[in-house]
Design a protein around this motif. Structure first.
Motif, PDB file in Angstrom:
ATOM      1  N   ALA A  77       0.902  -1.347   0.118  1.00  0.00           N
ATOM      2  CA  ALA A  77       0.169   0.102  -0.046  1.00  0.00           C
ATOM      3  C   ALA A  77       0.804   1.254   0.026  1.00  0.00           C
ATOM      4  O   ALA A  77       0.648   2.223  -0.724  1.00  0.00           O
ATOM      5  CB  ALA A  77      -1.001   0.062   1.193  1.00  0.00           C
ATOM      6  N   GLU A  78       1.895   1.102   0.650  1.00  0.00           N
ATOM      7  CA  GLU A  78       2.703   2.406   0.938  1.00  0.00           C
ATOM      8  C   GLU A  78       3.418   2.451  -0.452  1.00  0.00           C
ATOM      9  O   GLU A  78       3.629   3.846  -1.152  1.00  0.00           O
ATOM     10  CB  GLU A  78       3.795   2.339   1.970  1.00  0.00           C
ATOM     11  CG  GLU A  78       4.666   3.414   1.857  1.00  0.00           C
ATOM     12  CD  GLU A  78       5.544   3.412   3.181  1.00  0.00           C
ATOM     13  OE1 GLU A  78       6.115   4.503   3.576  1.00  0.00           O
ATOM     14  OE2 GLU A  78       5.438   2.550   4.087  1.00  0.00           O
ATOM     15  N   GLY A 132       0.647   3.480  -3.201  1.00  0.00           N
ATOM     16  CA  GLY A 132      -0.250   4.539  -2.875  1.00  0.00           C
ATOM     17  C   GLY A 132      -1.629   4.064  -3.018  1.00  0.00           C
ATOM     18  O   GLY A 132      -2.406   4.998  -2.855  1.00  0.00           O
ATOM     19  N   GLU A 133      -1.979   2.925  -2.984  1.00  0.00           N
ATOM     20  CA  GLU A 133      -3.289   2.270  -2.948  1.00  0.00           C
ATOM     21  C   GLU A 133      -3.554   1.995  -1.634  1.00  0.00           C
ATOM     22  O   GLU A 133      -3.093   0.809  -1.109  1.00  0.00           O
ATOM     23  CB  GLU A 133      -3.497   1.225  -3.997  1.00  0.00           C
ATOM     24  CG  GLU A 133      -3.072   1.615  -5.450  1.00  0.00           C
ATOM     25  CD  GLU A 133      -4.389   2.394  -6.050  1.00  0.00           C
ATOM     26  OE1 GLU A 133      -5.424   2.546  -5.533  1.00  0.00           O
ATOM     27  OE2 GLU A 133      -4.200   3.387  -6.756  1.00  0.00           O
ATOM     28  N   ALA A 134      -4.487   2.421  -0.936  1.00  0.00           N
ATOM     29  CA  ALA A 134      -4.886   2.171   0.397  1.00  0.00           C
ATOM     30  C   ALA A 134      -5.451   0.680   0.457  1.00  0.00           C
ATOM     31  O   ALA A 134      -6.117   0.311  -0.681  1.00  0.00           O
ATOM     32  CB  ALA A 134      -5.852   3.142   1.192  1.00  0.00           C
ATOM     33  N   GLN A 148      -0.472  10.008   1.394  1.00  0.00           N
ATOM     34  CA  GLN A 148      -1.851   9.168   1.210  1.00  0.00           C
ATOM     35  C   GLN A 148      -2.699   9.631   2.352  1.00  0.00           C
ATOM     36  O   GLN A 148      -2.412   9.512   3.603  1.00  0.00           O
ATOM     37  CB  GLN A 148      -1.208   7.922   1.592  1.00  0.00           C
ATOM     38  CG  GLN A 148      -0.383   7.292   0.357  1.00  0.00           C
ATOM     39  CD  GLN A 148      -0.091   5.883   0.734  1.00  0.00           C
ATOM     40  OE1 GLN A 148       1.236   5.613   1.295  1.00  0.00           O
ATOM     41  NE2 GLN A 148      -0.654   4.694   0.299  1.00  0.00           N
ATOM     42  N   GLN A 149      -3.980  10.268   1.885  1.00  0.00           N
ATOM     43  CA  GLN A 149      -5.031  10.727   2.738  1.00  0.00           C
ATOM     44  C   GLN A 149      -4.381  11.518   4.047  1.00  0.00           C
ATOM     45  O   GLN A 149      -4.656  11.562   5.043  1.00  0.00           O
ATOM     46  CB  GLN A 149      -5.626   9.551   3.331  1.00  0.00           C
ATOM     47  CG  GLN A 149      -6.069   8.495   2.383  1.00  0.00           C
ATOM     48  CD  GLN A 149      -6.692   7.274   3.172  1.00  0.00           C
ATOM     49  OE1 GLN A 149      -7.992   7.227   3.196  1.00  0.00           O
ATOM     50  NE2 GLN A 149      -6.207   6.277   3.714  1.00  0.00           N
ATOM     51  N   GLY A 188      -0.666  10.153   7.671  1.00  0.00           N
ATOM     52  CA  GLY A 188      -1.147   9.558   6.573  1.00  0.00           C
ATOM     53  C   GLY A 188      -1.617   8.129   6.889  1.00  0.00           C
ATOM     54  O   GLY A 188      -1.202   7.684   7.893  1.00  0.00           O
ATOM     55  N   ARG A 226      -2.375   4.209   5.289  1.00  0.00           N
ATOM     56  CA  ARG A 226      -2.270   3.148   4.264  1.00  0.00           C
ATOM     57  C   ARG A 226      -3.654   2.387   4.489  1.00  0.00           C
ATOM     58  O   ARG A 226      -3.981   1.695   3.754  1.00  0.00           O
ATOM     59  CB  ARG A 226      -1.216   2.193   4.591  1.00  0.00           C
ATOM     60  CG  ARG A 226       0.040   2.643   3.798  1.00  0.00           C
ATOM     61  CD  ARG A 226       0.502   3.704   4.139  1.00  0.00           C
ATOM     62  NE  ARG A 226       0.860   4.060   5.425  1.00  0.00           N
ATOM     63  CZ  ARG A 226       1.345   5.217   5.900  1.00  0.00           C
ATOM     64  NH1 ARG A 226       1.579   6.130   5.138  1.00  0.00           N
ATOM     65  NH2 ARG A 226       1.874   5.225   7.107  1.00  0.00           N
ATOM     66  N   ARG A 271      -7.633   2.293   4.280  1.00  0.00           N
ATOM     67  CA  ARG A 271      -8.651   3.079   3.417  1.00  0.00           C
ATOM     68  C   ARG A 271      -9.586   3.909   4.135  1.00  0.00           C
ATOM     69  O   ARG A 271     -10.329   3.370   5.134  1.00  0.00           O
ATOM     70  CB  ARG A 271      -9.516   2.182   2.626  1.00  0.00           C
ATOM     71  CG  ARG A 271     -10.248   2.624   1.428  1.00  0.00           C
ATOM     72  CD  ARG A 271     -10.872   1.452   0.394  1.00  0.00           C
ATOM     73  NE  ARG A 271      -9.809   0.788  -0.107  1.00  0.00           N
ATOM     74  CZ  ARG A 271      -9.795  -0.439   0.070  1.00  0.00           C
ATOM     75  NH1 ARG A 271     -10.810  -1.194   0.640  1.00  0.00           N
ATOM     76  NH2 ARG A 271      -8.775  -1.274  -0.540  1.00  0.00           N
ATOM     77  N   ASP A 311       0.705   0.190  11.321  1.00  0.00           N
ATOM     78  CA  ASP A 311       1.065   1.166  10.022  1.00  0.00           C
ATOM     79  C   ASP A 311       1.678   2.436  10.380  1.00  0.00           C
ATOM     80  O   ASP A 311       1.572   3.454  10.163  1.00  0.00           O
ATOM     81  CB  ASP A 311      -0.301   1.774   9.449  1.00  0.00           C
ATOM     82  CG  ASP A 311      -0.139   2.531   8.416  1.00  0.00           C
ATOM     83  OD1 ASP A 311       0.632   2.418   7.218  1.00  0.00           O
ATOM     84  OD2 ASP A 311      -1.220   3.509   7.961  1.00  0.00           O
ATOM     85  N   SER A 340       3.542   9.844   8.133  1.00  0.00           N
ATOM     86  CA  SER A 340       3.847  10.058   6.782  1.00  0.00           C
ATOM     87  C   SER A 340       5.094  11.108   6.618  1.00  0.00           C
ATOM     88  O   SER A 340       6.299  10.474   6.386  1.00  0.00           O
ATOM     89  CB  SER A 340       2.711  10.847   6.156  1.00  0.00           C
ATOM     90  OG  SER A 340       2.897  11.220   4.808  1.00  0.00           O
TER      91      SER A 340
END
Length: 265
Positions: free
Chosen positions: A15-16, A19-21, A104-105, A145, A147, A149, A161, A166
Motif C-alpha cells: 500500500a505504501e 499509494g493504493e490504500a 496518502q490521505q 497519513g 495506508r 482506506r 501502519d 507520513s
C-alpha cells in the motif's frame, strides 16, 4: 513472525509503495496474535516494516508519539499513547514544497519536537532525565497519513501502519528547555491565514515531557533505547486538519516561533 502477520506486513508495504490504500487489517492482526496480545502483534508488523525500510537503505532518525490526546484515546478504546519510527526521507524543510504523490490521505498537526543530546538507556526515566538529555526543542508539523482506506482505523491498524506516519517538518531555530514551559506553549495553526487548529502543550498528556518519558521507557524495555541525536515528535498540540492540494499551513507555537508546510498544487 507468523505467516498471518507477515501477510499483513506485505499488504501495508504494498500500500505504501503503490499509494493504493487497503481495507483495515485489525482482524488479521487479531487472528495472528499469539497468546491474544493484539498490541504486541501490531508492533511486530510495525517492526517488520521498519526493518524493510532499513534494509532498503533508510536511516532511522527518531520516533513519533501518537494518541497523546485523551479524547482520541477514548475514541480508539485505549489508555496510553503509541509510537512509530521516523526516517530521514520523511523529513521536509520548513517551507519546502511537498510533492502531492508522496502523500496518502494526508492530515496535519502541530507539535513540539525534542532533539536528544544524550542516550536514554534506563527502563524507567524521570522528567529530569528527559530535561537533561534534551539538547533543544523545535517547532514541528507532522503530516500524518494512512495506508488504511478512508482512515477506518482502530489501535491495531494504526500501530501496524507505523502510527499512521507520513512526513514531518522541523523548524530551524533551536530553543533550550530552560527557556520554555512546555505545558504552557500555546499553538495556533492557520491555513492561508484562516485559523484551523488551536491548542497548547498541556494537550499532550499534560506536558510533552510526559509523553517523552513514556516513549523513553517503552523503547528501552523493547531493547531499542533512544539515542543522542534522535528526534522525538511528542504529539499533537491541537486537532489535526485534513490537507488538500495547494494548501499552505503555518503554525505559531509560543516560545518556539513559526513553521510552515507548503503542499504542491
Amino acid at each position: 513472525m507468523n505467516p498471518t502477520l507477515k501477510a499483513v506486513a506485505d499488504l501495508l508495504w504494498s500500500a505504501e509503495q503503490t499509494g493504493e490504500a487497503v481495507a483495515p487489517v485489525r482482524e488479521q492482526i487479531e487472528q495472528g496474535a499469539q497468546g491474544g496480545d493484539v498490541l504486541q502483534a501490531a508492533y511486530q508488523v510495525q517492526q517488520d516494516l521498519t526493518q524493510r525500510r532499513l534494509d532498503a537503505g533508510g536511516r532511522l532518525v527518531g520516533r513519533k508519539i501518537g494518541l497523546t490526546s485523551v479524547a482520541v484515546q477514548r475514541q480508539l478504546g485505549v489508555d496510553s499513547p503509541d509510537f512509530g519510527a521516523l526516517f530521514a526521507d520523511m523529513a521536509v524543510g520548513d517551507g519546502e514544497e511537498i510533492a502531492w504523490p508522496r502523500l496518502q490521505q494526508p492530515k496535519i498537526e502541530a507539535e513540539i519536537a525534542l532533539v536528544l543530546g544524550r542516550d536514554l538507556p534506563h527502563s524507567r526515566h524521570t522528567v529530569a532525565d528527559l530535561i537533561n538529555a534534551t539538547a533543544y526543542a523545535l517547532p514541528a508539523l507532522e503530516v500524518v497519513g494512512s495506508r488504511i482506506r478512508n482512515w477506518d482505523i482502530r489501535l491495531a491498524d494504526t500501530v501496524a501502519d507505523n502510527a499512521s506516519s507520513s512526513l514531518f517538518v522541523l523548524g530551524t531555530r533551536p530553543v533550550k528547555l530552560s527557556r520554555l514551559e512546555l505545558a504552557d506553549c500555546g499553538m495556533v495553526m492557520e491555513r492561508r491565514g484562516d485559523q484551523v487548529s488551536v491548542g497548547a502543550g498541556s494537550a499532550c498528556l499534560g506536558n510533552p515531557l510526559n509523553a517523552a518519558v513514556w516513549l523513553a521507557n517503552v523503547m528501552a524495555r523493547m531493547g531499542t533505547p533512544l539515542r543522542a541525536g534522535d528526534v522525538l515528535m511528542t504529539g499533537a498540540l491541537g486537532p489535526m486538519v485534513p490537507v488538500q492540494r495547494g494548501d499552505v499551513f503555518t503554525a505559531h507555537i509560543e516560545g518556539l516561533g513559526s513553521i510552515r508546510a507548503v503542499f504542491e498544487r
